[in-house]
Scaffold this active site. Structure first.
Site, mmCIF file in Angstrom:
data_model
loop_
_atom_site.group_PDB
_atom_site.id
_atom_site.type_symbol
_atom_site.label_atom_id
_atom_site.label_comp_id
_atom_site.label_asym_id
_atom_site.label_seq_id
_atom_site.Cartn_x
_atom_site.Cartn_y
_atom_site.Cartn_z
ATOM 1 N N SER A 25 -0.488 -9.331 2.789
ATOM 2 C CA SER A 25 -1.150 -9.941 1.635
ATOM 3 C C SER A 25 -1.116 -11.460 1.782
ATOM 4 C CB SER A 25 -0.404 -9.504 0.361
ATOM 5 O OG SER A 25 -1.250 -9.578 -0.756
ATOM 6 N N PRO A 26 -2.169 -12.138 1.326
ATOM 7 C CA PRO A 26 -2.148 -13.599 1.447
ATOM 8 C C PRO A 26 -1.025 -14.194 0.597
ATOM 9 C CG PRO A 26 -3.972 -12.887 0.048
ATOM 10 C CD PRO A 26 -3.378 -11.654 0.651
ATOM 11 N N GLN A 102 -8.058 -16.484 3.552
ATOM 12 C CA GLN A 102 -8.502 -16.462 2.148
ATOM 13 C C GLN A 102 -8.964 -17.868 1.794
ATOM 14 O OE1 GLN A 102 -5.662 -16.295 -1.188
ATOM 15 N NE2 GLN A 102 -6.712 -14.440 -1.848
ATOM 16 N N TYR A 189 -7.833 -19.447 -10.354
ATOM 17 C CA TYR A 189 -8.360 -20.577 -9.594
ATOM 18 C C TYR A 189 -9.865 -20.722 -9.879
ATOM 19 C CZ TYR A 189 -3.703 -20.212 -7.772
ATOM 20 O OH TYR A 189 -2.337 -20.140 -7.701
ATOM 21 N N ARG A 237 -10.961 -11.064 -3.249
ATOM 22 C CA ARG A 237 -9.804 -10.711 -4.089
ATOM 23 C C ARG A 237 -10.142 -11.043 -5.528
ATOM 24 N NH1 ARG A 237 -3.288 -11.266 -3.524
ATOM 25 N NH2 ARG A 237 -3.720 -9.456 -2.243
ATOM 26 N N GLY A 334 3.163 -7.727 0.233
ATOM 27 C CA GLY A 334 3.546 -9.130 0.136
ATOM 28 C C GLY A 334 5.026 -9.319 0.366
ATOM 29 N N ARG A 335 5.784 -9.286 -0.728
ATOM 30 C CA ARG A 335 7.198 -9.654 -0.637
ATOM 31 C C ARG A 335 8.025 -8.721 0.233
ATOM 32 N NH1 ARG A 335 7.264 -10.139 -6.930
ATOM 33 N NH2 ARG A 335 5.698 -8.531 -6.487
HETATM 34 C C1 LIG Z 1 5.111 -16.456 -2.007
HETATM 35 C C2 LIG Z 1 3.839 -15.869 -2.556
HETATM 36 C C3 LIG Z 1 2.648 -16.547 -2.361
HETATM 37 C C4 LIG Z 1 1.433 -15.975 -2.787
HETATM 38 N N1 LIG Z 1 0.250 -16.602 -2.489
HETATM 39 C C5 LIG Z 1 -0.920 -15.969 -2.701
HETATM 40 C C6 LIG Z 1 -2.138 -16.476 -2.164
HETATM 41 O O1 LIG Z 1 -2.173 -17.447 -1.418
HETATM 42 N N2 LIG Z 1 -3.281 -15.806 -2.473
HETATM 43 C C7 LIG Z 1 -3.275 -14.658 -3.228
HETATM 44 O O2 LIG Z 1 -4.328 -14.097 -3.497
HETATM 45 N N3 LIG Z 1 -2.114 -14.138 -3.695
HETATM 46 C C8 LIG Z 1 -0.963 -14.746 -3.424
HETATM 47 N N4 LIG Z 1 0.220 -14.153 -3.817
HETATM 48 C C9 LIG Z 1 0.189 -12.789 -4.367
HETATM 49 C C10 LIG Z 1 0.420 -11.772 -3.220
HETATM 50 O O3 LIG Z 1 -0.630 -11.787 -2.276
HETATM 51 C C11 LIG Z 1 0.531 -10.326 -3.768
HETATM 52 O O4 LIG Z 1 -0.671 -9.988 -4.388
HETATM 53 C C12 LIG Z 1 1.690 -10.199 -4.767
HETATM 54 O O5 LIG Z 1 2.868 -10.785 -4.232
HETATM 55 C C13 LIG Z 1 1.963 -8.730 -5.116
HETATM 56 O O6 LIG Z 1 2.276 -7.995 -3.956
HETATM 57 P P1 LIG Z 1 3.834 -7.646 -3.546
HETATM 58 O O7 LIG Z 1 4.440 -6.985 -4.732
HETATM 59 O O8 LIG Z 1 3.697 -6.733 -2.346
HETATM 60 O O9 LIG Z 1 4.500 -8.953 -3.222
HETATM 61 C C14 LIG Z 1 1.444 -14.732 -3.449
HETATM 62 C C15 LIG Z 1 2.656 -14.094 -3.684
HETATM 63 C C16 LIG Z 1 3.847 -14.631 -3.225
HETATM 64 C C17 LIG Z 1 5.129 -13.867 -3.431
#
Ligand SMILES: Cc1cc2nc3c(=O)[nH]c(=O)nc-3n(C[C@H](O)[C@H](O)[C@H](O)COP(=O)(O)O)c2cc1C
Length: 378
Positions: A25-26, A102, A189, A237, A334-335
């Site tokens: 995930s971004p 992205q 955004y 997205r 993501g995390r």
């Molecule tokens: C450190 C961090 C940075 C993130 N930056 C972006 C981003 O650049 N673009 C985006 O669409 N979502 C961003 N997110 C959201 C994640 O892509 C993801 O949708 C969200 O963390 C939920 O997924 P997870 O539970 O697997 O972490 C970010 C999340 C985290 C934790």
């Protein structure tokens, strides 16, 4: 190699075949200086490619200087920035993954603190540390929250420029070797702030009705489709809901997804929130396991378009069930990936998809297969 699990089955969008359906995930790292990639980014993204994901999505990257969310955000708006992104895509491709970027404009949430420095508006202390402050821009002169800078309401001329900036960044991205372009229409955004009535109070052709609020994102998606090669997929997205009455809804998202599909968007990546600072409505992060999967499922079913599910998808078995139950076509992690960059390799192992460690880089796999045999017979 058996493809018993959908997770490890290749999937094709236009001219691009992902080797599996696991996506990084971004995630914005906020460690760029002057919007440039550095060794941290190379190590960070290289690790996930080595870890076996099918697609690495590089964090939100600004289409213009003013569109950076923070002083630490990446940007790709000039020829000079291109070679570093080329090195990054070469690195990712070298491990067999595909690369997406992205592309984004921070809108009224731009000129903010890095996440771990408060995630709010820049303060006097931030400026004393050398952070740059600039006036954000948005659909209306409505700040994101109290204490945040008042954005400049965009003129029609500026809207025209923004369209061109998204196209220019997408073309630079394609030339830098990115296989897929993801348009950021989520998290409050710029482009989502045009969509949601919470941020868009315009009275011209870009505000008011749903049709008008969708106009700019749809124009940009159409512009990208016309400018990019037919073989380059476009993902978008979205924030499937603002999580608040009077805001953007899942029903709106279905309409948007249908329209995005019509103009040539290939997949809808279903996130949520980010438009309000009030409590959980600002959060796209913390609602519980699989909390956004119902959005990917509903958009997929009602708009008949491929989707990506994201949000607290924890294990390989959980991710597989999302695909198997027809709720999404890709799963983004993501995390859990930050915690375990080898997530994809580990679940391939655990689900019996890679007994010989053949998905690992050879200098790892050769040793690991011997190690596993030794352990089994110990
Ligand atoms: C450190 C961090 C940075 C993130 N930056 C972006 C981003 O650049 N673009 C985006 O669409 N979502 C961003 N997110 C959201 C994640 O892509 C993801 O949708 C969200 O963390 C939920 O997924 P997870 O539970 O697997 O972490 C970010 C999340 C985290 C934790």
């Amino acid at each position: 190699m058996s493809n018993e699990y959908l997770l490890f089955r290749p999937i094709t969008f236009r001219g691009v075949t992902l080797p599996n359906r696991i996506v990084l995930s971004p995630m914005a790292m906020y460690v760029a200086e002057e919007a440039a990639l550095n060794d941290f980014h190379m190590t960070h993204y290289g690790k996930f490619a080595m870890g076996g994901v099918g697609l690495v999505i590089v964090e939100q990257t600004a289409v213009c200087r003013r569109g950076r969310i923070t002083n630490g955000c990446l940007g790709l708006w000039s020829e000079e920035q291109l070679p570093a992104f080329r090195r990054l895509t070469d690195l990712v491709h070298g491990f067999g993954s595909k690369a997406a970027i992205q592309i984004n404009h921070g809108g009224r949430k731009a000129s903010a603190q890095r996440a771990w420095q408060g995630n709010g508006a820049l303060t006097a202390e931030d400026l004393a540390r050398g952070e740059e402050l600039w006036q954000p821009e948005g659909p209306s002169d409505l700040p994101f929250a109290e204490g945040w800078p008042v954005p400049e309401a965009m003129t029609l001329d500026r809207i025209g420029q923004i369209r061109q900036e998204f196209v220019d960044t997408a073309l630079l991205s394609e030339r830098a070797g990115f296989d897929i372009i993801e348009l950021h229409l989520a998290h409050g955004y710029l482009l989502q702030s045009f969509l949601t009535p919470l941020a868009n109070k315009r009275t011209d052709a870009y505000g008011g009705s749903l049709e008008n609020r969708m106009r700019l994102p749809l124009e940009i998606a159409r512009d990208l489709r016309a400018a990019l090669s037919d073989d380059t997929p476009i993902f978008a997205r979205i924030s499937a809901t603002d999580w608040v009455e009077g805001g953007w809804t899942l029903e709106d998202s279905v309409v948007l997804a249908q329209r995005l599909k019509e103009v040539g968007v290939d997949l809808i990546d279903c996130s949520s929130g980010g438009n309000l600072l009030r409590g959980a409505t600002n959060s796209n992060l913390a609602r519980g396991p699989l909390y956004q999967v119902p959005f990917a499922e509903e958009v997929r079913r009602c708009a008949n378009v491929p989707t990506m599910a994201v949000g607290m998808i924890r294990t390989g078995a959980e991710a597989e069930s999302v695909l198997r139950d027809g709720r999404a076509d890709l799963v983004a992690i993501g995390r859990q990936m930050l915690f375990n960059p080898f997530w994809a390799q580990h679940y391939a192992q655990e689900l019996g998809q890679d007994p010989g460690f053949s998905r690992w880089p050879e200098p790892y796999g050769w040793w690991l297969s011997k190690w596993a045999k030794a352990l089994a017979s110990a």
